[in-house]
Design a protein around this motif. Structure first.
Motif, short mmCIF file in Angstrom:
data_model
loop_
_atom_site.label_atom_id
_atom_site.label_comp_id
_atom_site.label_asym_id
_atom_site.label_seq_id
_atom_site.Cartn_x
_atom_site.Cartn_y
_atom_site.Cartn_z
N ASP A 226 0.83 -1.21 0.00
CA ASP A 226 0.00 0.00 0.00
C ASP A 226 0.86 1.26 0.00
O ASP A 226 0.63 2.19 -0.78
CB ASP A 226 -0.91 0.01 1.23
CG ASP A 226 -2.38 -0.06 0.87
OD1 ASP A 226 -2.71 0.09 -0.32
OD2 ASP A 226 -3.21 -0.26 1.77
N TYR A 227 1.84 1.29 0.88
CA TYR A 227 2.69 2.47 1.00
C TYR A 227 3.62 2.62 -0.20
O TYR A 227 3.97 3.73 -0.60
CB TYR A 227 3.50 2.40 2.29
CG TYR A 227 2.66 2.67 3.52
CD1 TYR A 227 2.21 3.96 3.82
CD2 TYR A 227 2.28 1.63 4.37
CE1 TYR A 227 1.43 4.20 4.94
CE2 TYR A 227 1.50 1.86 5.49
CZ TYR A 227 1.08 3.15 5.78
OH TYR A 227 0.29 3.39 6.88
N LYS B 165 -1.17 6.47 -3.08
CA LYS B 165 -2.59 6.84 -3.05
C LYS B 165 -3.16 7.02 -4.46
O LYS B 165 -2.44 7.23 -5.42
CB LYS B 165 -2.78 8.12 -2.23
CG LYS B 165 -2.42 7.94 -0.76
CD LYS B 165 -2.71 9.19 0.05
CE LYS B 165 -2.38 8.96 1.52
NZ LYS B 165 -2.66 10.16 2.35
N TYR C 264 -5.65 4.84 -0.18
CA TYR C 264 -4.56 4.00 -0.69
C TYR C 264 -5.09 3.10 -1.81
O TYR C 264 -6.10 2.42 -1.66
CB TYR C 264 -3.93 3.19 0.43
CG TYR C 264 -3.03 4.04 1.28
CD1 TYR C 264 -1.67 4.17 0.97
CD2 TYR C 264 -3.52 4.75 2.37
CE1 TYR C 264 -0.83 4.98 1.73
CE2 TYR C 264 -2.69 5.56 3.14
CZ TYR C 264 -1.35 5.67 2.82
OH TYR C 264 -0.54 6.47 3.56
#
Length: 382
Positions: A61-62, A66, A299
């Protein structure tokens, strides 16, 4: 990473991205069931899906970042809302999930698991049930076409949580972010205290709401008109089916994965509205629901996995909007991570409060007194 891409290009990517995500993830299921049989490590591999969902996906996700896309309200939203592929995909996931459930029951009784492996397999499949069955049911039960609405009910029946179909739509969406709502966590409330209230309240309230609805229609509560009876009967039928196919261990698996799926849902509920409240107006009534009453998370990867459930503010402001056109609001309260990472954080209450309480306090600076309100009457809700 994604922020550098053209938003329209990201929208086109997402069109097939929902399907691509699950076509990538679901093959992990038979892999984790087969690996380790010869080496004696299959008990550990039984937990692999759980590790993927709450360990690997938060990291990805990171890395991915986003989602920069918001569909244009005048042109793209009407067109995308009518595209059949988005509806076909959600309905296609229903038989896929039922097939996964049956296959997983077979694995449970045929793999030589110890108690640790059995627990890991139940937790892994129940987690997938929370992500697929309940999350997709959440999308479908808000829709008017019967095929979608009933498909949502069937998904909930497959995890023995049919009360959600009634309580969520007629209860939670009415009382959200007020002390009356057991699915809206209060400021400084730990997740386990929240769960002790949410499970019994939401089950009982579903029956109360359905009874009140049938009485208004002039129909008997205990009758074929009560949809909860039908859905729970289907759950009972599935439990019997698992018993016939796999014996008492099959029933244990079915009920175990149902509990984990429901647990996963309620922890997500805890995350979605933590500490947020609808202000009490001068007339004693609550303000209307706005995008300010849900935590947003934008995200990209977990938005694909959850069919944009993380754009929760838009969902509560406009409950019938389809998942593909839900919008991100920068002005809404923002979670510091995707739902997968926040789920892990929520299970450790001191750490959760250390991260989230300052965010709640900052958001409500100057009106902290409302965070400690006592329960108001339901008829004060607008």
């Amino acid at each position: 990473m994604l922020g550098r891409l053209d938003p329209d290009r990201v929208l086109r990517l997402k069109k097939w991205g929902y399907l691509a995500f699950w076509l990538t993830v679901l093959p992990i299921l038979p892999m984790s069931a087969m690996i380790g049989r010869e080496s004696g490590t299959q008990d550990y591999w039984a937990w692999f899906i759980y590790v993927v969902v709450f360990g690997i996906i938060p990291i990805l996700d990171y890395i991915v970042g986003k989602d920069p896309s918001n569909p244009d309200e005048a042109v793209q939203v009407p067109a995308m809302s009518e595209e059949r592929i988005y509806r076909v995909l959600t309905l296609l996931m229903v038989p896929i999930w039922l097939g996964v459930l049956l296959y997983s029951g077979w694995v449970f009784v045929n793999n030589d698991y110890s108690w640790f492996g059995m627990l890991g397999w139940i937790v892994s499949i129940g987690t997938i049930g929370g992500v697929i069955a309940i999350n997709l049911a959440h999308e479908l039960i808000h829709k008017d076409p019967k095929i979608e609405n009933w498909a949502g009910g069937l998904l909930l029946a497959s995890v023995t949580y049919a009360g959600f179909k009634v309580e969520h739509v007629r209860g939670h969406h009415v009382t959200v972010s007020t002390p009356e709502d057991a699915s809206s966590s209060q400021y400084n409330q730990g997740v386990y205290t929240f769960l002790l209230r949410a499970f019994p309240h939401n089950f009982i309230n579903a029956w109360k709401l359905e009874a009140a609805y049938l009485k208004r229609k002039g129909k008997a509560v205990i009758s074929r008109h009560n949809e909860l009876i039908w859905w729970y009967a289907i759950s009972a039928g599935l439990a019997v089916l698992f018993g016939l196919l796999f014996g008492w261990m099959g029933v244990l698996f079915f009920l175990g994965q149902s509990f984990v799926a429901a647990f996963t849902l309620e922890v997500i509920n805890y995350i979605e509205h933590y500490g947020l409240h609808r202000r009490v107006l001068e007339n004693g009534r609550y303000e209307r629901v706005t995008p300010a009453h849900s935590w947003n998370s934008n995200y990209f990867l977990t938005n694909l996995a959850l069919f944009q459930l993380q754009r929760h503010s838009d969902h509560h402001a406009y409950a019938k909007r389809r998942y593909q056109v839900l919008r991100h609001y920068e002005e809404s309260p923002q979670l510091p991570g995707g739902y997968a990472s926040m789920y892990v954080l929520a299970l450790i209450p001191p750490l959760w409060k250390k991260v989230m309480n300052p965010r709640v306090e900052a958001y409500y600076q100057g009106e902290m007194d409302q965070l400690f309100r006592t329960t108001k009457r339901v008829n004060n809700i607008v």
